[in-house]
Design a protein around this motif. Structure first.
Motif, PDB file in Angstrom:
ATOM      1  N   GLU A   7      28.872   4.455   8.555  1.00 44.68           N
ATOM      2  CA  GLU A   7      28.557   3.166   9.166  1.00 44.68           C
ATOM      3  C   GLU A   7      27.603   2.362   8.300  1.00 44.68           C
ATOM      4  OE1 GLU A   7      27.400   1.285  13.528  1.00 44.68           O
ATOM      5  OE2 GLU A   7      27.142   3.449  13.183  1.00 44.68           O
ATOM      6  N   ALA A   8      26.594   3.028   7.749  1.00 46.22           N
ATOM      7  CA  ALA A   8      25.646   2.337   6.869  1.00 46.22           C
ATOM      8  C   ALA A   8      26.351   1.827   5.620  1.00 46.22           C
ATOM      9  CB  ALA A   8      24.511   3.281   6.478  1.00 46.22           C
ATOM     10  N   ALA A   9      27.313   2.593   5.108  1.00 51.02           N
ATOM     11  CA  ALA A   9      28.054   2.172   3.922  1.00 51.02           C
ATOM     12  C   ALA A   9      28.883   0.929   4.203  1.00 51.02           C
ATOM     13  CB  ALA A   9      28.952   3.310   3.447  1.00 51.02           C
ATOM     14  N   ILE A  10      29.493   0.869   5.382  1.00 50.63           N
ATOM     15  CA  ILE A  10      30.277  -0.310   5.750  1.00 50.63           C
ATOM     16  C   ILE A  10      29.382  -1.545   5.806  1.00 50.63           C
ATOM     17  CG2 ILE A  10      31.684  -1.366   7.555  1.00 50.63           C
ATOM     18  CD1 ILE A  10      32.550   1.516   8.342  1.00 50.63           C
ATOM     19  N   ASP A  11      28.224  -1.409   6.433  1.00 51.67           N
ATOM     20  CA  ASP A  11      27.309  -2.542   6.567  1.00 51.67           C
ATOM     21  C   ASP A  11      26.799  -3.013   5.203  1.00 51.67           C
ATOM     22  OD1 ASP A  11      27.610  -2.505   9.312  1.00 51.67           O
ATOM     23  OD2 ASP A  11      25.804  -1.318   9.672  1.00 51.67           O
ATOM     24  N   LEU A  12      26.455  -2.072   4.335  1.00 54.45           N
ATOM     25  CA  LEU A  12      25.983  -2.450   3.003  1.00 54.45           C
ATOM     26  C   LEU A  12      27.063  -3.196   2.229  1.00 54.45           C
ATOM     27  CD1 LEU A  12      23.950   0.630   1.681  1.00 54.45           C
ATOM     28  CD2 LEU A  12      23.122  -1.711   1.937  1.00 54.45           C
ATOM     29  N   PHE A  13      28.273  -2.676   2.270  1.00 56.53           N
ATOM     30  CA  PHE A  13      29.386  -3.287   1.544  1.00 56.53           C
ATOM     31  C   PHE A  13      29.666  -4.695   2.069  1.00 56.53           C
ATOM     32  CE2 PHE A  13      34.025  -3.761   0.699  1.00 56.53           C
ATOM     33  CZ  PHE A  13      34.008  -3.584  -0.679  1.00 56.53           C
ATOM     34  N   ALA A  14      29.515  -4.872   3.365  1.00 56.91           N
ATOM     35  CA  ALA A  14      29.808  -6.166   3.984  1.00 56.91           C
ATOM     36  C   ALA A  14      28.791  -7.238   3.621  1.00 56.91           C
ATOM     37  CB  ALA A  14      29.854  -6.007   5.505  1.00 56.91           C
ATOM     38  N   ASN A  15      27.560  -6.839   3.342  1.00 59.92           N
ATOM     39  CA  ASN A  15      26.471  -7.826   3.267  1.00 59.92           C
ATOM     40  C   ASN A  15      25.778  -7.917   1.918  1.00 59.92           C
ATOM     41  OD1 ASN A  15      26.546  -8.584   6.133  1.00 59.92           O
ATOM     42  ND2 ASN A  15      25.871  -6.486   6.499  1.00 59.92           N
ATOM     43  N   ASP A  16      26.249  -7.213   0.908  1.00 56.07           N
ATOM     44  CA  ASP A  16      25.551  -7.180  -0.370  1.00 56.07           C
ATOM     45  C   ASP A  16      26.019  -8.324  -1.272  1.00 56.07           C
ATOM     46  OD1 ASP A  16      23.784  -5.290  -2.199  1.00 56.07           O
ATOM     47  OD2 ASP A  16      25.467  -5.984  -3.418  1.00 56.07           O
ATOM     48  N   ALA A  17      25.094  -9.137  -1.722  1.00 58.16           N
ATOM     49  CA  ALA A  17      25.439 -10.301  -2.539  1.00 58.16           C
ATOM     50  C   ALA A  17      26.009  -9.904  -3.893  1.00 58.16           C
ATOM     51  CB  ALA A  17      24.206 -11.187  -2.724  1.00 58.16           C
ATOM     52  N   VAL A  48      36.189  -4.259   5.137  1.00 55.16           N
ATOM     53  CA  VAL A  48      35.181  -4.093   6.186  1.00 55.16           C
ATOM     54  C   VAL A  48      35.843  -4.044   7.562  1.00 55.16           C
ATOM     55  CG1 VAL A  48      33.249  -5.230   7.354  1.00 55.16           C
ATOM     56  CG2 VAL A  48      33.293  -5.087   4.852  1.00 55.16           C
ATOM     57  N   MET A  49      36.791  -4.939   7.842  1.00 51.47           N
ATOM     58  CA  MET A  49      37.497  -4.913   9.123  1.00 51.47           C
ATOM     59  C   MET A  49      38.240  -3.589   9.313  1.00 51.47           C
ATOM     60  SD  MET A  49      39.106  -8.721   9.726  1.00 51.47           S
ATOM     61  CE  MET A  49      39.942  -8.758   8.144  1.00 51.47           C
ATOM     62  N   THR A  50      38.888  -3.128   8.260  1.00 46.40           N
ATOM     63  CA  THR A  50      39.652  -1.878   8.340  1.00 46.40           C
ATOM     64  C   THR A  50      38.736  -0.703   8.651  1.00 46.40           C
ATOM     65  OG1 THR A  50      41.292  -2.717   6.773  1.00 46.40           O
ATOM     66  CG2 THR A  50      41.182  -0.335   7.061  1.00 46.40           C
ATOM     67  N   LYS A  51      37.656  -0.600   7.942  1.00 45.43           N
ATOM     68  CA  LYS A  51      36.779   0.562   8.098  1.00 45.43           C
ATOM     69  C   LYS A  51      36.013   0.529   9.418  1.00 45.43           C
ATOM     70  CE  LYS A  51      38.418   2.445   4.704  1.00 45.43           C
ATOM     71  NZ  LYS A  51      39.188   3.694   4.869  1.00 45.43           N
ATOM     72  N   ARG A  52      35.695  -0.640   9.909  1.00 48.63           N
ATOM     73  CA  ARG A  52      35.034  -0.695  11.226  1.00 48.63           C
ATOM     74  C   ARG A  52      35.992  -0.260  12.326  1.00 48.63           C
ATOM     75  NH1 ARG A  52      31.264  -6.013  10.018  1.00 48.63           N
ATOM     76  NH2 ARG A  52      29.477  -4.790   9.292  1.00 48.63           N
ATOM     77  N   GLN A  53      37.264  -0.603  12.190  1.00 54.68           N
ATOM     78  CA  GLN A  53      38.242  -0.130  13.169  1.00 54.68           C
ATOM     79  C   GLN A  53      38.424   1.383  13.079  1.00 54.68           C
ATOM     80  OE1 GLN A  53      41.636  -2.521  14.240  1.00 54.68           O
ATOM     81  NE2 GLN A  53      43.055  -0.847  13.764  1.00 54.68           N
ATOM     82  N   GLU A  54      38.493   1.912  11.879  1.00 54.53           N
ATOM     83  CA  GLU A  54      38.645   3.363  11.709  1.00 54.53           C
ATOM     84  C   GLU A  54      37.429   4.111  12.239  1.00 54.53           C
ATOM     85  OE1 GLU A  54      41.479   3.075   7.717  1.00 54.53           O
ATOM     86  OE2 GLU A  54      39.499   4.022   7.584  1.00 54.53           O
ATOM     87  N   LEU A  55      36.247   3.541  12.027  1.00 55.77           N
ATOM     88  CA  LEU A  55      35.025   4.156  12.536  1.00 55.77           C
ATOM     89  C   LEU A  55      35.101   4.309  14.050  1.00 55.77           C
ATOM     90  CD1 LEU A  55      32.005   5.018  11.936  1.00 55.77           C
ATOM     91  CD2 LEU A  55      31.413   2.627  12.376  1.00 55.77           C
ATOM     92  N   SER A  78      28.381   0.001  -3.053  1.00 62.06           N
ATOM     93  CA  SER A  78      29.748   0.438  -3.339  1.00 62.06           C
ATOM     94  C   SER A  78      30.066   1.807  -2.755  1.00 62.06           C
ATOM     95  CB  SER A  78      29.988   0.494  -4.854  1.00 62.06           C
ATOM     96  OG  SER A  78      29.821  -0.754  -5.455  1.00 62.06           O
ATOM     97  N   THR A  79      29.120   2.399  -2.050  1.00 64.50           N
ATOM     98  CA  THR A  79      29.346   3.729  -1.494  1.00 64.50           C
ATOM     99  C   THR A  79      30.641   3.780  -0.687  1.00 64.50           C
ATOM    100  OG1 THR A  79      26.948   4.106  -1.351  1.00 64.50           O
ATOM    101  CG2 THR A  79      28.354   5.601  -0.105  1.00 64.50           C
ATOM    102  N   LEU A  80      30.953   2.709   0.028  1.00 61.45           N
ATOM    103  CA  LEU A  80      32.162   2.692   0.857  1.00 61.45           C
ATOM    104  C   LEU A  80      33.430   2.855   0.020  1.00 61.45           C
ATOM    105  CD1 LEU A  80      33.284   2.327   3.742  1.00 61.45           C
ATOM    106  CD2 LEU A  80      33.492  -0.117   3.239  1.00 61.45           C
ATOM    107  N   ILE A  81      33.426   2.372  -1.205  1.00 60.84           N
ATOM    108  CA  ILE A  81      34.574   2.555  -2.097  1.00 60.84           C
ATOM    109  C   ILE A  81      34.655   3.995  -2.567  1.00 60.84           C
ATOM    110  CG2 ILE A  81      35.586   1.872  -4.303  1.00 60.84           C
ATOM    111  CD1 ILE A  81      35.783  -0.322  -2.270  1.00 60.84           C
ATOM    112  N   PHE A  82      33.494   4.596  -2.868  1.00 59.98           N
ATOM    113  CA  PHE A  82      33.449   5.956  -3.387  1.00 59.98           C
ATOM    114  C   PHE A  82      33.621   7.010  -2.294  1.00 59.98           C
ATOM    115  CE2 PHE A  82      30.125   3.735  -6.194  1.00 59.98           C
ATOM    116  CZ  PHE A  82      31.110   3.194  -6.995  1.00 59.98           C
ATOM    117  N   ALA A  83      33.315   6.638  -1.058  1.00 56.71           N
ATOM    118  CA  ALA A  83      33.428   7.538   0.094  1.00 56.71           C
ATOM    119  C   ALA A  83      33.996   6.717   1.251  1.00 56.71           C
ATOM    120  CB  ALA A  83      32.063   8.129   0.443  1.00 56.71           C
TER     121      ALA A  83
END
Length: 438
Positions: A387-397, A412-419, A287-292
């Motif tokens: 980048e690691a936060a995006i990947d974790l958020f995308a793939n965590d069951a 995930v699509m939004t944040k990868r574009q912003e990255l 959830s790091t991507l939500i918090f940051a």
């Protein structure tokens, strides 16, 4: 809403970055909101921080960029006290054409999570503590604001100092008056340790209203600050060498009789509290991507800076990510301390409460609470960078059990574009993107 008092009003819905997007309508359209709603493309809720469509989003060309239907939320119309022309806004929620909630809408995603509590006959109460910084953004770099008493720039922070609050008395008085007019209950305001940094605490209340109020308080504060010749920002780290801005969330859960299900009459709380803690801990890394949610958000995470970096919990310990505050047993609650001030309140609460109810339903068991300084203990850490936060958020069951899949995919699509896009902007200019957008 009384259209006799307004020539126009706004309708707005909140995108993934916490930006309100909508329309300005004539007062004669007010009566149509409840019956017909307002049509707007679903893709508007899935744009990047600069307001651009997301490349490859299924909401755009693949499906013909279809409309959704905006309908008023139960928050109701509210005045916009910072505008020169008397105006009202009507917060909206997005629905699909068939009438089902569009779960790419952050508010609808939170409502979807809260429904899981309602199925048990429970309701969630929440409060937010929001840090922000007053700055002068008139130059090519951010500077501290001018002290209204002396006309000189602030030189340092004044943690819990009443003098600094009084220096900005006219500003804060107008903020309090505006919040009252909007139905936003302010509990307290304090000065914090950063230069020009303050913290507002909003009342413990229904979780959805807590999210609404946090979002619209940001708009109010920014609007009033501009009237007073300054800028209010919730950026996680306005100055590299100064304190960052966080947003702490306190929450508790009540049963149908209004009893706190976290309270067992003692300091330790119930098994239900520990299950909720375990769920929050299990989801925390992913959830790091939500918090940051933004590139500069990660500048805030540094040991010893009052921004938790480890996955842990504790009783009455502000170095831990989850804190169980002391006080009256009947008020037993969980404080989630990880998020920066730059978050979307709906997504923050959806992620935290989704993780908590998952932990409760699965009867998860947390590790032992820590004692002492969390920064000195070898513990699992939050995601290591954007980048690691995006990947974790995308793939965590586990995340897929806490949040709607449609929201996860869109985020995930939004944040990868912003990255990708942010990489082309010099770091010294990042603040120009985020200053009043977060």
């Amino acid at each position: 809403m009384d259209p006799l008092h307004y020539q126009t009003f706004r309708i707005g819905v909140v995108d993934l970055n916490g930006q309100v997007r909508g329309k300005r309508l004539p007062a004669t359209q007010a009566a149509k909101l409840e019956n017909d709603g307002v049509r707007m493309p679903l893709s508007v809720l899935n744009v990047d921080i600069w307001g651009h469509d997301i490349d490859g989003s299924p909401l755009v060309f693949e499906t013909g960029d279809p409309d959704g239907i905006l309908r008023p939320t139960d928050r109701g119309a509210m005045p916009l006290p910072w505008l020169a022309t008397p105006s009202e806004a009507v917060p909206m929620a997005m629905f699909n054409e068939d009438g089902t909630p569009f779960l790419g809408d952050p508010r609808q995603a939170l409502s979807n999570v809260l429904d899981r509590y309602k199925e048990r006959g429970w309701s969630v109460m929440a409060a937010t503590e929001m840090e922000f910084t007053l700055v002068d953004d008139s130059g090519q770099a951010l500077q501290p604001p001018l002290d209204p008493r002396s006309g000189r720039r602030l030189m340092s922070g004044e943690i819990m100092g009443l003098d600094e609050l009084d220096a900005f008395d006219l500003f804060f008085t107008e903020v309090y008056e505006g919040a009252q007019a909007m139905g936003i209950p302010i509990q307290s305001m304090i000065s914090e340790c950063g230069i020009g940094q303050f913290e507002v605490t909003l009342n413990h209340q229904d979780a959805m209203k807590a999210a609404d109020d946090a979002l619209y308080f940001k708009l109010l504060l920014r609007g009033i600050a501009r009237k007073h010749g300054a800028c209010a920002t919730f950026m996680a780290k306005p100055y590299a060498q100064d304190a960052g801005n966080g947003m702490h969330v306190h929450f508790s859960v009540q049963d149908e009789q209004g009893r706190n299900v976290f309270d067992n009459g003692g300091p330790e709380g119930t098994d239900v509290l520990r299950h909720a803690v375990a769920g929050c801990l299990q989801a925390m890394q992913a959830s790091t991507l939500i918090f940051a949610p933004h590139g500069p958000s990660y500048d805030r995470f540094a040991p010893g800076n009052h921004a938790p970096t480890s996955v842990c919990w504790a009783y009455e310990n502000r170095t831990s990510a989850l804190r169980i505050p002391g006080g009256a047993y009947g008020a037993r609650r969980i404080e989630h301390r990880v998020a920066g001030g730059d978050i979307n309140p709906y997504l923050m609460l959806a992620a935290v409460l989704g993780a908590a109810i998952e932990g409760i339903e699965e009867e998860l068991t947390p590790p032992d609470p820590i004692s002492g300084n969390a920064y000195d203990i070898d513990l699992p850490h939050l995601a290591d960078g954007w980048e690691a936060a995006i990947d974790l958020f995308a793939n965590d069951a586990f995340i897929t059990r806490c949040l709607p899949q449609q929201l996860i995919d869109n985020m995930v699509m939004t944040k990868r574009q912003e990255l990708r896009e942010l990489a082309d902007i010099p770091a010294a200019d990042h603040w120009k993107t985020y200053l009043e957008r977060v």
